[in-house]
Design an enzyme around this catalytic site. Structure first.
Site, PDB file in Angstrom:
ATOM      1  N   HIS A   1       0.838  -1.209   0.000  1.00 26.93           N
ATOM      2  CA  HIS A   1       0.000   0.000   0.000  1.00 26.93           C
ATOM      3  C   HIS A   1       0.877   1.265   0.000  1.00 26.93           C
ATOM      4  O   HIS A   1       0.554   2.247  -0.669  1.00 26.93           O
ATOM      5  CB  HIS A   1      -0.886   0.042   1.255  1.00 26.93           C
ATOM      6  CG  HIS A   1      -1.895  -1.062   1.344  1.00 26.93           C
ATOM      7  ND1 HIS A   1      -1.853  -2.024   2.327  1.00 26.93           N
ATOM      8  CD2 HIS A   1      -2.970  -1.349   0.583  1.00 26.93           C
ATOM      9  CE1 HIS A   1      -2.874  -2.851   2.172  1.00 26.93           C
ATOM     10  NE2 HIS A   1      -3.564  -2.473   1.117  1.00 26.93           N
TER      11      HIS A   1
ATOM     12  N   GLN B   1      -8.841  -7.637 -10.521  1.00 18.91           N
ATOM     13  CA  GLN B   1      -9.502  -6.430 -10.004  1.00 18.91           C
ATOM     14  C   GLN B   1      -9.126  -5.219 -10.856  1.00 18.91           C
ATOM     15  O   GLN B   1      -9.983  -4.410 -11.238  1.00 18.91           O
ATOM     16  CB  GLN B   1      -9.089  -6.218  -8.544  1.00 18.91           C
ATOM     17  CG  GLN B   1      -9.520  -4.888  -7.968  1.00 18.91           C
ATOM     18  CD  GLN B   1      -9.341  -4.818  -6.474  1.00 18.91           C
ATOM     19  OE1 GLN B   1     -10.164  -5.313  -5.723  1.00 18.91           O
ATOM     20  NE2 GLN B   1      -8.261  -4.196  -6.024  1.00 18.91           N
TER      21      GLN B   1
HETATM   22  O1  PAF Z   1      -8.025  -4.198  -3.205  1.00 18.27           O
HETATM   23  C1  PAF Z   1      -8.697  -3.827  -2.218  1.00 18.27           C
HETATM   24  O2  PAF Z   1      -8.176  -3.604  -1.118  1.00 18.27           O
HETATM   25  C2  PAF Z   1     -10.204  -3.681  -2.360  1.00 18.27           C
HETATM   26  O3  PAF Z   1     -10.730  -4.614  -3.228  1.00 18.27           O
HETATM   27  C3  PAF Z   1     -10.623  -2.257  -2.765  1.00 18.27           C
HETATM   28  C4  PAF Z   1     -10.113  -1.875  -4.142  1.00 18.27           C
HETATM   29  C5  PAF Z   1     -10.128  -1.254  -1.734  1.00 18.27           C
HETATM   30  C6  PAF Z   1     -12.154  -2.172  -2.802  1.00 18.27           C
HETATM   31  O4  PAF Z   1     -12.723  -2.461  -1.569  1.00 18.27           O
END
Ligand code: PAF
Length: 283
Positions: free
Chosen positions: A39, A155
């Site tokens: 992150h 995603q």
């Molecule tokens: O990847 C994640 O942490 C989640 O899927 C996100 C993009 C924050 C959506 O809740």
């Protein structure tokens, strides 16, 4: 710089409006918290690309299936806020569940095709939850740019498709996967692994390395890759394969004979923890 924490959607929207009115560009990093180096890397990229950085921390219930880990999902508000402050983000948007999904909430965003493969097969409805919350987060934070990790390759592909289909004026950036020193892809769920499982979890990265080697050796028959990787994963304790797939990197449709650019993606349950990883196999 003082970190601003916002819980209300309307306050978030007016802060974003003020940034925009002042001519500032906004980068956005959506997260479910329990922040790790992966992150922080997304935030670093965000800072390098824009004037203002907004992150969200919201464990989104609608993307968890009934037998998944919503309740157990690791949460660490204090630790996250410290890390966000150290990363010098401007705003942490932390809505409550009720703020995001009040009574009588009834809308879903669904991307039809690219969601049907890989994780979408076993996590039915997962990507509807992701798209819905990401669309709501985009509308709350009004970013010019949003950054997602490539570890969650599907995603990223789904969000890109949603942005195209809904004509959202947001540039989507995919960031390289950040790994532990021994190669395990960083994930908040790694916290669930005990010592033995943590060791076995290395089979995902070893699988990617093995596939790259097979590809470099000139093999193009998908079944050869899948067989070799299945053997490798099965040789590790506590593992249960969810899928090992070679597919088109854009559509995520399965391919049998590899071309010049292919995506290898795998999901393996190690103990009770479902882990995913992927890499491109390309000439
Ligand atoms: O990847 C994640 O942490 C989640 O899927 C996100 C993009 C924050 C959506 O809740």
């Amino acid at each position: 710089m003082i970190l601003k924490i916002i819980e209300s959607i309307s306050e978030m929207q007016s802060e974003a409006d003020s940034f925009r009115m002042a001519g500032k560009t906004i980068s956005f990093v959506p997260t479910m918290g329990f922040l790790h180096e992966g992150h922080l890397e997304l935030m670093k990229i965000a800072k390098s690309l824009s004037d203002k950085v907004i992150i969200s921390i919201f464990v989104n219930p609608t993307q968890f299936g009934p037998n998944e880990d919503y309740d157990q999902y690791p949460r660490d508000k204090e630790g996250d806020l410290k890390k966000a402050a150290q990363a010098k983000v401007d705003i942490v948007f932390m809505p409550t569940t009720n703020e995001m999904y009040p009574d009588r909430y009834q809308t879903k965003v669904q991307v039809a095709e690219v969601t049907q493969h890989l994780c979408g097969k076993s996590r039915v409805g997962h990507f509807d939850g992701v798209c819905t919350v990401v669309a709501k987060l985009f509308n709350s934070t009004k970013p010019h740019i949003a950054i997602f990790g490539k570890k969650d390759y599907q995603q990223l592909a789904v969000i890109r498709q949603m942005v195209i289909d809904l004509n959202l004026d947001i540039r989507i950036i995919g960031a390289e996967t950040v790994r532990e020193a021994d190669g395990l892809a960083m994930s908040s769920r790694n916290k669930y692994l005990n010592i033995g499982e943590r060791q076995s979890a290395l089979c995902l990265k070893k699988g990617l390395d093995l596939a790259r080697q097979i590809f470099r050796n000139g093999e193009r028959d998908g079944s050869v890759f899948l067989h070799a990787l299945e053997e490798l994963v099965k040789a590790h304790s506590f593992t249960e394969i969810n899928y090992i797939t070679i597919c088109d990197p854009l559509t995520l449709e399965k391919i049998d004979i590899l071309g010049d650019k292919n995506l290898l993606a795998l999901a393996v349950k190690v103990g009770e923890t479902r882990l995913i990883d992927n890499c491109l196999l390309k000439v």
